[in-house]
Design a protein around this motif. Structure first.
Motif, PDB file in Angstrom:
ATOM      1  N   GLN A 116      -1.187   4.679 -15.767  1.00 37.77           N
ATOM      2  CA  GLN A 116      -1.081   3.307 -15.278  1.00 37.77           C
ATOM      3  C   GLN A 116      -1.401   3.309 -13.787  1.00 37.77           C
ATOM      4  O   GLN A 116      -0.650   3.844 -12.978  1.00 37.77           O
ATOM      5  CB  GLN A 116       0.329   2.761 -15.520  1.00 37.77           C
ATOM      6  N   ARG A 117      -2.519   2.690 -13.413  1.00 41.59           N
ATOM      7  CA  ARG A 117      -3.026   2.780 -12.049  1.00 41.59           C
ATOM      8  C   ARG A 117      -2.657   1.570 -11.189  1.00 41.59           C
ATOM      9  O   ARG A 117      -3.087   1.489 -10.046  1.00 41.59           O
ATOM     10  CB  ARG A 117      -4.558   2.941 -12.059  1.00 41.59           C
ATOM     11  N   TRP A 118      -1.891   0.642 -11.726  1.00 40.51           N
ATOM     12  CA  TRP A 118      -1.535  -0.556 -10.975  1.00 40.51           C
ATOM     13  C   TRP A 118      -0.020  -0.669 -10.873  1.00 40.51           C
ATOM     14  O   TRP A 118       0.696  -0.480 -11.844  1.00 40.51           O
ATOM     15  CB  TRP A 118      -2.116  -1.803 -11.645  1.00 40.51           C
ATOM     16  N   HIS A 119       0.479  -0.993  -9.671  1.00 43.20           N
ATOM     17  CA  HIS A 119       1.911  -1.156  -9.437  1.00 43.20           C
ATOM     18  C   HIS A 119       2.242  -2.647  -9.453  1.00 43.20           C
ATOM     19  O   HIS A 119       1.716  -3.417  -8.647  1.00 43.20           O
ATOM     20  CB  HIS A 119       2.273  -0.535  -8.079  1.00 43.20           C
ATOM     21  N   SER A 120       3.089  -3.042 -10.397  1.00 40.22           N
ATOM     22  CA  SER A 120       3.557  -4.427 -10.480  1.00 40.22           C
ATOM     23  C   SER A 120       5.073  -4.414 -10.459  1.00 40.22           C
ATOM     24  O   SER A 120       5.706  -3.805 -11.326  1.00 40.22           O
ATOM     25  CB  SER A 120       3.073  -5.083 -11.776  1.00 40.22           C
ATOM     26  N   CYS A 121       5.641  -5.095  -9.473  1.00 41.73           N
ATOM     27  CA  CYS A 121       7.101  -5.118  -9.319  1.00 41.73           C
ATOM     28  C   CYS A 121       7.620  -6.531  -9.589  1.00 41.73           C
ATOM     29  O   CYS A 121       6.938  -7.512  -9.285  1.00 41.73           O
ATOM     30  CB  CYS A 121       7.457  -4.673  -7.898  1.00 41.73           C
ATOM     31  N   PRO A 122       8.839  -6.656 -10.139  1.00 44.71           N
ATOM     32  CA  PRO A 122       9.432  -7.991 -10.339  1.00 44.71           C
ATOM     33  C   PRO A 122       9.563  -8.792  -9.045  1.00 44.71           C
ATOM     34  O   PRO A 122       9.628 -10.027  -9.080  1.00 44.71           O
ATOM     35  CB  PRO A 122      10.812  -7.681 -10.929  1.00 44.71           C
ATOM     36  N   ARG A 129      -1.803   1.709  -7.481  1.00 51.58           N
ATOM     37  CA  ARG A 129      -0.759   2.742  -7.450  1.00 51.58           C
ATOM     38  C   ARG A 129      -0.847   3.605  -6.184  1.00 51.58           C
ATOM     39  O   ARG A 129       0.159   3.889  -5.538  1.00 51.58           O
ATOM     40  CB  ARG A 129      -0.901   3.605  -8.702  1.00 51.58           C
ATOM     41  N   ASP A 130      -2.067   4.018  -5.809  1.00 51.96           N
ATOM     42  CA  ASP A 130      -2.247   4.873  -4.634  1.00 51.96           C
ATOM     43  C   ASP A 130      -1.954   4.114  -3.338  1.00 51.96           C
ATOM     44  O   ASP A 130      -1.426   4.687  -2.385  1.00 51.96           O
ATOM     45  CB  ASP A 130      -3.671   5.443  -4.597  1.00 51.96           C
ATOM     46  N   HIS A 131      -2.293   2.823  -3.302  1.00 50.07           N
ATOM     47  CA  HIS A 131      -1.994   2.000  -2.120  1.00 50.07           C
ATOM     48  C   HIS A 131      -0.486   1.874  -1.941  1.00 50.07           C
ATOM     49  O   HIS A 131       0.036   1.993  -0.819  1.00 50.07           O
ATOM     50  CB  HIS A 131      -2.660   0.631  -2.282  1.00 50.07           C
ATOM     51  N   ASN A 132       0.225   1.645  -3.025  1.00 52.44           N
ATOM     52  CA  ASN A 132       1.682   1.554  -2.973  1.00 52.44           C
ATOM     53  C   ASN A 132       2.282   2.866  -2.465  1.00 52.44           C
ATOM     54  O   ASN A 132       3.163   2.867  -1.603  1.00 52.44           O
ATOM     55  CB  ASN A 132       2.241   1.212  -4.359  1.00 52.44           C
ATOM     56  N   ALA A 133       1.776   3.989  -2.987  1.00 53.26           N
ATOM     57  CA  ALA A 133       2.278   5.296  -2.560  1.00 53.26           C
ATOM     58  C   ALA A 133       1.993   5.530  -1.081  1.00 53.26           C
ATOM     59  O   ALA A 133       2.835   6.067  -0.350  1.00 53.26           O
ATOM     60  CB  ALA A 133       1.657   6.403  -3.408  1.00 53.26           C
ATOM     61  N   GLN A 154       6.355   5.679  -7.620  1.00 48.85           N
ATOM     62  CA  GLN A 154       7.269   4.951  -8.508  1.00 48.85           C
ATOM     63  C   GLN A 154       8.090   3.908  -7.743  1.00 48.85           C
ATOM     64  O   GLN A 154       8.490   2.898  -8.297  1.00 48.85           O
ATOM     65  CB  GLN A 154       8.231   5.925  -9.208  1.00 48.85           C
ATOM     66  N   ARG A 155       8.329   4.151  -6.456  1.00 51.43           N
ATOM     67  CA  ARG A 155       9.150   3.250  -5.647  1.00 51.43           C
ATOM     68  C   ARG A 155       8.291   2.094  -5.136  1.00 51.43           C
ATOM     69  O   ARG A 155       7.165   2.291  -4.696  1.00 51.43           O
ATOM     70  CB  ARG A 155       9.728   4.029  -4.464  1.00 51.43           C
ATOM     71  N   CYS A 156       8.831   0.895  -5.182  1.00 51.20           N
ATOM     72  CA  CYS A 156       8.105  -0.268  -4.663  1.00 51.20           C
ATOM     73  C   CYS A 156       8.167  -0.245  -3.140  1.00 51.20           C
ATOM     74  O   CYS A 156       9.251  -0.155  -2.561  1.00 51.20           O
ATOM     75  CB  CYS A 156       8.713  -1.559  -5.205  1.00 51.20           C
ATOM     76  N   SER A 157       7.010  -0.325  -2.504  1.00 49.57           N
ATOM     77  CA  SER A 157       6.961  -0.286  -1.040  1.00 49.57           C
ATOM     78  C   SER A 157       7.401  -1.608  -0.422  1.00 49.57           C
ATOM     79  O   SER A 157       7.618  -1.679   0.786  1.00 49.57           O
ATOM     80  CB  SER A 157       5.538   0.048  -0.584  1.00 49.57           C
ATOM     81  N   ASN A 158       7.556  -2.631  -1.241  1.00 56.25           N
ATOM     82  CA  ASN A 158       7.945  -3.953  -0.743  1.00 56.25           C
ATOM     83  C   ASN A 158       9.464  -4.129  -0.745  1.00 56.25           C
ATOM     84  O   ASN A 158      10.050  -4.505   0.263  1.00 56.25           O
ATOM     85  CB  ASN A 158       7.274  -5.034  -1.592  1.00 56.25           C
ATOM     86  N   THR A 200      12.814   1.061  -7.918  1.00 52.07           N
ATOM     87  CA  THR A 200      12.009   2.030  -8.656  1.00 52.07           C
ATOM     88  C   THR A 200      11.376   1.344  -9.857  1.00 52.07           C
ATOM     89  O   THR A 200      12.077   0.718 -10.662  1.00 52.07           O
ATOM     90  CB  THR A 200      12.872   3.218  -9.125  1.00 52.07           C
ATOM     91  N   VAL A 201      10.055   1.417  -9.940  1.00 51.72           N
ATOM     92  CA  VAL A 201       9.311   0.843 -11.067  1.00 51.72           C
ATOM     93  C   VAL A 201       8.628   2.012 -11.769  1.00 51.72           C
ATOM     94  O   VAL A 201       7.589   2.495 -11.335  1.00 51.72           O
ATOM     95  CB  VAL A 201       8.266  -0.188 -10.592  1.00 51.72           C
ATOM     96  N   THR A 202       9.228   2.487 -12.860  1.00 49.95           N
ATOM     97  CA  THR A 202       8.719   3.660 -13.559  1.00 49.95           C
ATOM     98  C   THR A 202       7.429   3.322 -14.284  1.00 49.95           C
ATOM     99  O   THR A 202       7.333   2.295 -14.953  1.00 49.95           O
ATOM    100  CB  THR A 202       9.768   4.175 -14.569  1.00 49.95           C
ATOM    101  N   LYS A 203       6.429   4.204 -14.138  1.00 49.25           N
ATOM    102  CA  LYS A 203       5.145   4.013 -14.814  1.00 49.25           C
ATOM    103  C   LYS A 203       4.512   5.368 -15.077  1.00 49.25           C
ATOM    104  O   LYS A 203       4.658   6.296 -14.282  1.00 49.25           O
ATOM    105  CB  LYS A 203       4.217   3.113 -13.996  1.00 49.25           C
ATOM    106  N   PRO A 204       3.800   5.504 -16.204  1.00 45.22           N
ATOM    107  CA  PRO A 204       3.122   6.775 -16.487  1.00 45.22           C
ATOM    108  C   PRO A 204       1.921   6.974 -15.560  1.00 45.22           C
ATOM    109  O   PRO A 204       1.451   6.036 -14.913  1.00 45.22           O
ATOM    110  CB  PRO A 204       2.682   6.632 -17.946  1.00 45.22           C
ATOM    111  N   LEU A 205       1.405   8.189 -15.522  1.00 44.83           N
ATOM    112  CA  LEU A 205       0.307   8.521 -14.617  1.00 44.83           C
ATOM    113  C   LEU A 205      -0.955   7.726 -14.925  1.00 44.83           C
ATOM    114  O   LEU A 205      -1.715   7.379 -14.025  1.00 44.83           O
ATOM    115  CB  LEU A 205       0.007  10.030 -14.704  1.00 44.83           C
TER     116      LEU A 205
END
Length: 197
Positions: free
Chosen positions: A163-169, A176-180, A148-152, A156-161
């Motif tokens: 949702q497999r892509w992390h997009s941050c403002p 999602r797994d790469h971000n984690a 949920q946390r942006c690695s950049n 915190t960018v909340t997303k359901p399970l």
């Protein structure tokens, strides 16, 4: 570690795809067993077939874990950070009680089966042993909020399970797994250095 891909590292490299149809042969035998009379000769034969199929699956899973662990250790990182997963808590039933029934019970039970089929605890143990024999340091970190946390930027960018892509403002775009994995690396490498200082 995950159930879509067995492992994703902080560079976005995926190791070991978890095949969704790996259980197909076992499910076919289990359905046949359910139709047979309990205790009959045919039922006992099907039980033996099911035991052989489960043993084949376990052998295949263990072999895959050894192969993936060898690839990770051979790739050369001196510090390997892994999630300290609480699998007993992760695979707890969602049924609830009669007074307070759970929600999405069927979806949760399917997720539990996938987590157990991936054999994440066994893989972590094999990776730890292989890394130790190669003289590498393995650090287990708390995985809470890593997807949920942006690695950049750290927001915190909340997303359901699902949702497999992390997009941050902030502009960060990762699987999602790469971000984690990036968050796990940051926790495993940076935090011990701060404690040592």
């Amino acid at each position: 570690a995950g159930i879509e891909n067995l492992v994703t590292d902080s560079n976005g490299i995926v190791y070991g795809r978890v095949s969704p149809d790996r259980r197909a042969a076992r499910l076919h035998i289990e359905h046949a067993l359910a139709r047979q009379k309990r205790g009959s000769r045919r039922w006992r034969q099907t039980q033996k077939r099911l035991a052989r199929q489960r043993a084949r699956e376990a052998d295949s899973r263990r072999t895959g874990h050894f192969q993936v662990a060898s690839r990770i250790v051979r790739s050369g990182p001196q510090i390997i950070c892994v999630e300290k997963l609480q699998l007993r808590n992760m695979t707890r039933s969602a049924k609830g009680t009669v007074e307070d029934p759970g929600t999405n019970v069927r979806a949760k039970s399917g997720l539990n089966r996938s987590v157990l089929d991936a054999g994440l605890a066994q893989f972590t143990q094999i990776l730890t042993d292989k890394a130790a024999s190669a003289g590498r340091l393995v650090v287990a970190v708390d995985p809470k909020g890593t997807s949920q946390r942006c690695s950049n930027c750290g927001d915190t960018v909340t997303k359901p399970l699902r949702q497999r892509w992390h997009s941050c403002p902030c502009g960060a775009e990762y699987h999602r797994d790469h971000n984690a994995a990036r968050n796990v690396l940051q926790r495993g490498v940076v935090v011990p250095l701060r404690q040592a200082a």
